[in-house]
Design a protein around this motif. Structure first.
Motif, PDB file in Angstrom:
ATOM      1  N   LYS A 173       0.871  -1.178   0.000  1.00 16.12           N
ATOM      2  CA  LYS A 173       0.000   0.000   0.000  1.00 16.12           C
ATOM      3  C   LYS A 173       0.903   1.221   0.000  1.00 16.12           C
ATOM      4  O   LYS A 173       1.663   1.413   0.947  1.00 16.12           O
ATOM      5  CB  LYS A 173      -0.917   0.022   1.219  1.00 16.12           C
ATOM      6  N   GLY A 174       0.863   1.979  -1.065  1.00 19.83           N
ATOM      7  CA  GLY A 174       1.764   3.131  -1.187  1.00 19.83           C
ATOM      8  C   GLY A 174       3.215   2.700  -1.093  1.00 19.83           C
ATOM      9  O   GLY A 174       4.035   3.385  -0.495  1.00 19.83           O
ATOM     10  N   GLY A 175       3.496   1.544  -1.659  1.00 15.63           N
ATOM     11  CA  GLY A 175       4.837   0.969  -1.556  1.00 15.63           C
ATOM     12  C   GLY A 175       4.748  -0.365  -0.843  1.00 15.63           C
ATOM     13  O   GLY A 175       3.643  -0.854  -0.588  1.00 15.63           O
TER      14      GLY A 175
ATOM     15  N   THR B 227      -2.919  -6.738   0.683  1.00 15.91           N
ATOM     16  CA  THR B 227      -3.387  -5.413   0.262  1.00 15.91           C
ATOM     17  C   THR B 227      -4.569  -5.035   1.136  1.00 15.91           C
ATOM     18  O   THR B 227      -5.297  -5.897   1.626  1.00 15.91           O
ATOM     19  CB  THR B 227      -3.817  -5.432  -1.220  1.00 15.91           C
TER      20      THR B 227
ATOM     21  N   THR C 288      -5.681  -0.866  -1.364  1.00 12.81           N
ATOM     22  CA  THR C 288      -4.479  -0.485  -2.121  1.00 12.81           C
ATOM     23  C   THR C 288      -4.902  -0.044  -3.520  1.00 12.81           C
ATOM     24  O   THR C 288      -5.130  -0.872  -4.401  1.00 12.81           O
ATOM     25  CB  THR C 288      -3.490  -1.675  -2.192  1.00 12.81           C
TER      26      THR C 288
ATOM     27  N   ASP D 243      -3.105   2.294  -5.209  1.00 13.66           N
ATOM     28  CA  ASP D 243      -1.945   2.799  -5.935  1.00 13.66           C
ATOM     29  C   ASP D 243      -1.291   1.651  -6.708  1.00 13.66           C
ATOM     30  O   ASP D 243      -1.736   0.513  -6.629  1.00 13.66           O
ATOM     31  CB  ASP D 243      -0.955   3.432  -4.938  1.00 13.66           C
ATOM     32  N   CYS D 244      -0.236   1.969  -7.408  1.00 13.80           N
ATOM     33  CA  CYS D 244       0.339   0.975  -8.313  1.00 13.80           C
ATOM     34  C   CYS D 244       1.115  -0.116  -7.588  1.00 13.80           C
ATOM     35  O   CYS D 244       1.597  -1.035  -8.237  1.00 13.80           O
ATOM     36  CB  CYS D 244       1.192   1.647  -9.381  1.00 13.80           C
ATOM     37  N   SER D 245       1.248  -0.039  -6.262  1.00 15.31           N
ATOM     38  CA  SER D 245       1.910  -1.162  -5.582  1.00 15.31           C
ATOM     39  C   SER D 245       1.069  -2.432  -5.674  1.00 15.31           C
ATOM     40  O   SER D 245       1.545  -3.515  -5.361  1.00 15.31           O
ATOM     41  CB  SER D 245       2.271  -0.819  -4.132  1.00 15.31           C
TER      42      SER D 245
ATOM     43  N   CYS E   6       6.711  -2.688  -8.264  1.00 12.10           N
ATOM     44  CA  CYS E   6       5.442  -2.318  -8.874  1.00 12.10           C
ATOM     45  C   CYS E   6       5.691  -2.237 -10.368  1.00 12.10           C
ATOM     46  O   CYS E   6       6.845  -2.169 -10.806  1.00 12.10           O
ATOM     47  CB  CYS E   6       4.923  -0.998  -8.318  1.00 12.10           C
TER      48      CYS E   6
ATOM     49  N   TYR F  74       8.140   1.431  -6.801  1.00 14.60           N
ATOM     50  CA  TYR F  74       8.236   0.852  -5.452  1.00 14.60           C
ATOM     51  C   TYR F  74       8.873  -0.529  -5.557  1.00 14.60           C
ATOM     52  O   TYR F  74       8.664  -1.233  -6.552  1.00 14.60           O
ATOM     53  CB  TYR F  74       6.841   0.679  -4.835  1.00 14.60           C
TER      54      TYR F  74
END
Ligand SMILES: [Cu+2]
Length: 130
Positions: free
Chosen positions: A53-55, A75, A78, A80-82, A118, A123
């Motif tokens: 999550k965010g990395g 996750t 999550t 974001d792209c992580s 990611c 990340y």
């Protein structure tokens, strides 16, 4: 005058406490991330847990080599792209569900590092097999 002085003292004290509290909390979190025990061996299988999550957290994990190992990527909201996870060394690429748990078979890793990224390579995390 006395009242003002008292307010200034009280404010300084409060500020000091806040700095100590948040400073200390930050340090504790930082060290617990580094020292966190995120590996577990159950029935001869080693599980390494990573939060996405965010990395990725922890960014560096230490695990035992030469044991059948599964990576658990958790996750939780999550977006974001992580959640777009790539592990090149095992040819893994998947869009994880935004909330859930993905179990990835790493086989029986030898001494070395396995890196997760990611999809954009922004990340990353590393599992160091020793
Ligand atoms: Cu990314």
């Amino acid at each position: 005058m006395n009242k003002n002085a008292l307010i200034i003292v009280a404010c300084s004290l409060l500020l000091g406490l806040l700095i100590v509290f948040f400073g200390g909390k930050k340090d504790a979190t930082g060290s617990s991330v580094n020292n966190v025990q995120n590996t577990e061996i159950r029935d001869g299988v080693q599980y390494v847990t990573i939060y996405a999550k965010g990395g990725y957290s922890p960014k560096v994990s230490i695990a035992q080599a030469n044991i059948p190992t599964k990576l658990i990527v958790k996750t939780n909201g999550t977006y974001d792209c992580s959640s777009a996870l790539v592990i090149r060394s095992i040819g893994y690429q998947k869009m994880l569900s935004q909330t859930g748990e993905e179990v990835i078979d790493l086989g029986t890793p030898q001494v070395g590092k396995i890196q997760g990224l990611c999809s954009m390579g922004m990340y990353s995390f590393v599992v160091n097999f020793k």
